[in-house]
Design a protein around this motif. Structure first.
Motif, PDB file in Angstrom:
ATOM      1  N   LEU A  19       0.784  -1.225   0.136  1.00 52.89           N
ATOM      2  CA  LEU A  19      -0.256  -0.010  -0.251  1.00 52.89           C
ATOM      3  C   LEU A  19       0.872   1.384   0.753  1.00 52.89           C
ATOM      4  O   LEU A  19       0.210   2.465  -0.669  1.00 52.89           O
ATOM      5  CB  LEU A  19      -0.978  -0.185   1.091  1.00 52.89           C
ATOM      6  N   ILE A  20       2.014   0.954   1.077  1.00 51.34           N
ATOM      7  CA  ILE A  20       3.156   2.589   0.646  1.00 51.34           C
ATOM      8  C   ILE A  20       3.892   3.054  -0.879  1.00 51.34           C
ATOM      9  O   ILE A  20       3.059   3.781  -0.619  1.00 51.34           O
ATOM     10  CB  ILE A  20       4.359   2.052   1.718  1.00 51.34           C
ATOM     11  N   VAL A  21       3.984   1.351  -0.878  1.00 52.17           N
ATOM     12  CA  VAL A  21       4.605   1.828  -2.669  1.00 52.17           C
ATOM     13  C   VAL A  21       3.409   2.293  -3.487  1.00 52.17           C
ATOM     14  O   VAL A  21       3.824   2.864  -4.390  1.00 52.17           O
ATOM     15  CB  VAL A  21       5.325   0.609  -2.998  1.00 52.17           C
ATOM     16  N   SER A  22       2.655   1.776  -3.476  1.00 55.18           N
ATOM     17  CA  SER A  22       1.115   1.869  -4.529  1.00 55.18           C
ATOM     18  C   SER A  22       0.583   3.145  -4.203  1.00 55.18           C
ATOM     19  O   SER A  22       0.520   3.745  -5.292  1.00 55.18           O
ATOM     20  CB  SER A  22      -0.001   0.975  -4.583  1.00 55.18           C
ATOM     21  N   THR A  23       0.608   3.614  -3.052  1.00 53.19           N
ATOM     22  CA  THR A  23       0.436   5.311  -2.319  1.00 53.19           C
ATOM     23  C   THR A  23       1.598   6.159  -3.275  1.00 53.19           C
ATOM     24  O   THR A  23       0.985   7.078  -3.651  1.00 53.19           O
ATOM     25  CB  THR A  23      -0.003   5.214  -1.155  1.00 53.19           C
ATOM     26  N   ALA A  24       2.807   5.918  -3.144  1.00 54.57           N
ATOM     27  CA  ALA A  24       3.747   6.592  -2.872  1.00 54.57           C
ATOM     28  C   ALA A  24       4.246   6.553  -4.669  1.00 54.57           C
ATOM     29  O   ALA A  24       4.632   7.733  -5.203  1.00 54.57           O
ATOM     30  CB  ALA A  24       4.517   6.674  -2.348  1.00 54.57           C
ATOM     31  N   ALA A  25       4.139   5.829  -5.442  1.00 61.02           N
ATOM     32  CA  ALA A  25       4.943   5.205  -6.373  1.00 61.02           C
ATOM     33  C   ALA A  25       4.695   6.404  -7.669  1.00 61.02           C
ATOM     34  O   ALA A  25       3.063   6.487  -7.641  1.00 61.02           O
ATOM     35  CB  ALA A  25       4.705   4.605  -7.042  1.00 61.02           C
ATOM     36  N   SER A  26       5.222   6.883  -8.406  1.00 52.58           N
ATOM     37  CA  SER A  26       4.869   7.135  -9.847  1.00 52.58           C
ATOM     38  C   SER A  26       4.353   6.736 -11.015  1.00 52.58           C
ATOM     39  O   SER A  26       5.444   7.409 -12.161  1.00 52.58           O
ATOM     40  CB  SER A  26       6.067   8.355  -9.779  1.00 52.58           C
ATOM     41  N   ALA A  27       3.814   5.225 -11.468  1.00 46.80           N
ATOM     42  CA  ALA A  27       3.622   4.862 -11.894  1.00 46.80           C
ATOM     43  C   ALA A  27       2.398   3.966 -12.128  1.00 46.80           C
ATOM     44  O   ALA A  27       2.420   2.814 -12.347  1.00 46.80           O
ATOM     45  CB  ALA A  27       4.799   3.711 -12.416  1.00 46.80           C
ATOM     46  N   TRP A  28       1.063   4.506 -11.704  1.00 43.17           N
ATOM     47  CA  TRP A  28       0.052   3.857 -12.129  1.00 43.17           C
ATOM     48  C   TRP A  28      -0.486   4.358 -12.899  1.00 43.17           C
ATOM     49  O   TRP A  28      -1.064   3.349 -13.762  1.00 43.17           O
ATOM     50  CB  TRP A  28      -1.074   5.130 -11.028  1.00 43.17           C
ATOM     51  N   SER A  29       0.172   4.918 -14.362  1.00 43.53           N
ATOM     52  CA  SER A  29      -0.425   5.086 -15.560  1.00 43.53           C
ATOM     53  C   SER A  29       0.519   5.484 -16.427  1.00 43.53           C
ATOM     54  O   SER A  29       1.597   6.475 -16.533  1.00 43.53           O
ATOM     55  CB  SER A  29      -1.120   6.542 -15.845  1.00 43.53           C
ATOM     56  N   VAL A  30       1.854   5.000 -17.034  1.00 46.55           N
ATOM     57  CA  VAL A  30       2.671   4.522 -17.806  1.00 46.55           C
ATOM     58  C   VAL A  30       2.174   4.542 -19.695  1.00 46.55           C
ATOM     59  O   VAL A  30       1.861   3.910 -20.105  1.00 46.55           O
ATOM     60  CB  VAL A  30       3.718   3.645 -17.613  1.00 46.55           C
ATOM     61  N   GLY A  31       3.618   5.224 -19.972  1.00 48.45           N
ATOM     62  CA  GLY A  31       3.252   5.118 -21.931  1.00 48.45           C
ATOM     63  C   GLY A  31       4.201   5.978 -22.130  1.00 48.45           C
ATOM     64  O   GLY A  31       4.369   7.306 -22.035  1.00 48.45           O
ATOM     65  N   GLY A  32       4.561   5.127 -22.801  1.00 51.84           N
ATOM     66  CA  GLY A  32       5.877   6.237 -24.157  1.00 51.84           C
ATOM     67  C   GLY A  32       7.208   7.341 -23.532  1.00 51.84           C
ATOM     68  O   GLY A  32       7.624   6.820 -22.258  1.00 51.84           O
ATOM     69  N   ASP A  33       7.009   8.579 -23.030  1.00 48.52           N
ATOM     70  CA  ASP A  33       7.852   9.251 -21.944  1.00 48.52           C
ATOM     71  C   ASP A  33       6.891   9.745 -21.019  1.00 48.52           C
ATOM     72  O   ASP A  33       7.203  11.640 -20.326  1.00 48.52           O
ATOM     73  CB  ASP A  33       8.998  10.129 -23.325  1.00 48.52           C
ATOM     74  N   THR A  34       5.893   9.305 -21.111  1.00 47.11           N
ATOM     75  CA  THR A  34       5.153  10.199 -19.772  1.00 47.11           C
ATOM     76  C   THR A  34       4.690   8.468 -18.659  1.00 47.11           C
ATOM     77  O   THR A  34       3.901   8.055 -18.987  1.00 47.11           O
ATOM     78  CB  THR A  34       3.491  10.495 -20.456  1.00 47.11           C
ATOM     79  N   THR A  35       5.316   9.208 -17.892  1.00 48.08           N
ATOM     80  CA  THR A  35       4.638   8.446 -16.696  1.00 48.08           C
ATOM     81  C   THR A  35       3.563   9.794 -15.297  1.00 48.08           C
ATOM     82  O   THR A  35       3.611  10.650 -15.350  1.00 48.08           O
ATOM     83  CB  THR A  35       5.495   7.955 -15.528  1.00 48.08           C
ATOM     84  N   SER A  36       2.427   9.484 -14.841  1.00 44.14           N
ATOM     85  CA  SER A  36       1.440  10.043 -14.021  1.00 44.14           C
ATOM     86  C   SER A  36       1.128   8.996 -13.006  1.00 44.14           C
ATOM     87  O   SER A  36       1.171   7.759 -13.039  1.00 44.14           O
ATOM     88  CB  SER A  36       0.656   9.958 -14.922  1.00 44.14           C
ATOM     89  N   ASP A  37       0.817   9.705 -11.669  1.00 48.06           N
ATOM     90  CA  ASP A  37       0.565   8.838 -10.504  1.00 48.06           C
ATOM     91  C   ASP A  37      -0.471   9.499  -9.986  1.00 48.06           C
ATOM     92  O   ASP A  37      -0.866  10.619 -10.583  1.00 48.06           O
ATOM     93  CB  ASP A  37       1.811   8.498  -9.753  1.00 48.06           C
TER      94      ASP A  37
END
Length: 154
Positions: A19-37
């Motif tokens: 839960l800590i990693v999934s809340t803090a990590a910056s990879a909820w959505s990735v594609g090409g040169d864009t990542t978002s969390d």
């Protein structure tokens, strides 16, 4: 009995880390040169990363709040387990621990569902933090059910 308690404690700690990693990590959505969390959106260019804060839309704030609540309830569940382990009478069940853990499970499930339904439709894929949130959901639900069944023995 000691091995069961140790196994449940280790499983609980694994869930908390997920839960800590999934809340803090910056990879909820990735594609090409864009990542978002949940907190920011980053674009990679030839000068490095350029990050902006997450949008102020209601759905992303709901996901943020639900993930934080799931993290808090999982932590409270761990504290309740340790407290009940020493203070609970013989033969008692870990109900408070189970309720907190099941609530954490429901919160992370709701957050992942909202993110799935409301994220922008573009060519990005779901990242590892999103997958970790979905992995934490059944583990915390199973953990909560184990706490309901578990009785304290001498």
């Amino acid at each position: 009995m000691l091995l069961i308690l140790l196994g449940v404690l280790v499983m609980h700690l694994i869930i908390l880390v997920l839960l800590i990693v999934s809340t803090a990590a910056s990879a909820w959505s990735v594609g090409g040169d864009t990542t978002s969390d949940l907190w920011s959106s980053c674009v990679s260019n030839n000068k490095g990363y350029h990050c902006n804060s997450a949008s102020n839309e209601d759905w992303i704030q709901a996901v943020q709040a639900l993930m934080i609540l799931s993290l808090l309830f999982c932590f409270f569940s761990l504290i309740a387990f340790v407290f009940q382990l020493f203070k609970l009478v013989k033969g008692g069940r870990f109900f408070f621990t189970a309720v907190f853990q099941i609530l954490a499970s429901l919160f992370v499930m709701c957050a992942a569902i909202i993110y799935t339904v409301m994220r922008p439709e573009d060519n990005r894929q779901f990242g590892y933090a999103y997958v970790l949130a979905w992995v934490a959901f059944p583990l915390s639900l199973i953990s909560g059910l184990i706490y309901i069944v578990l009785r304290k023995k001498e």
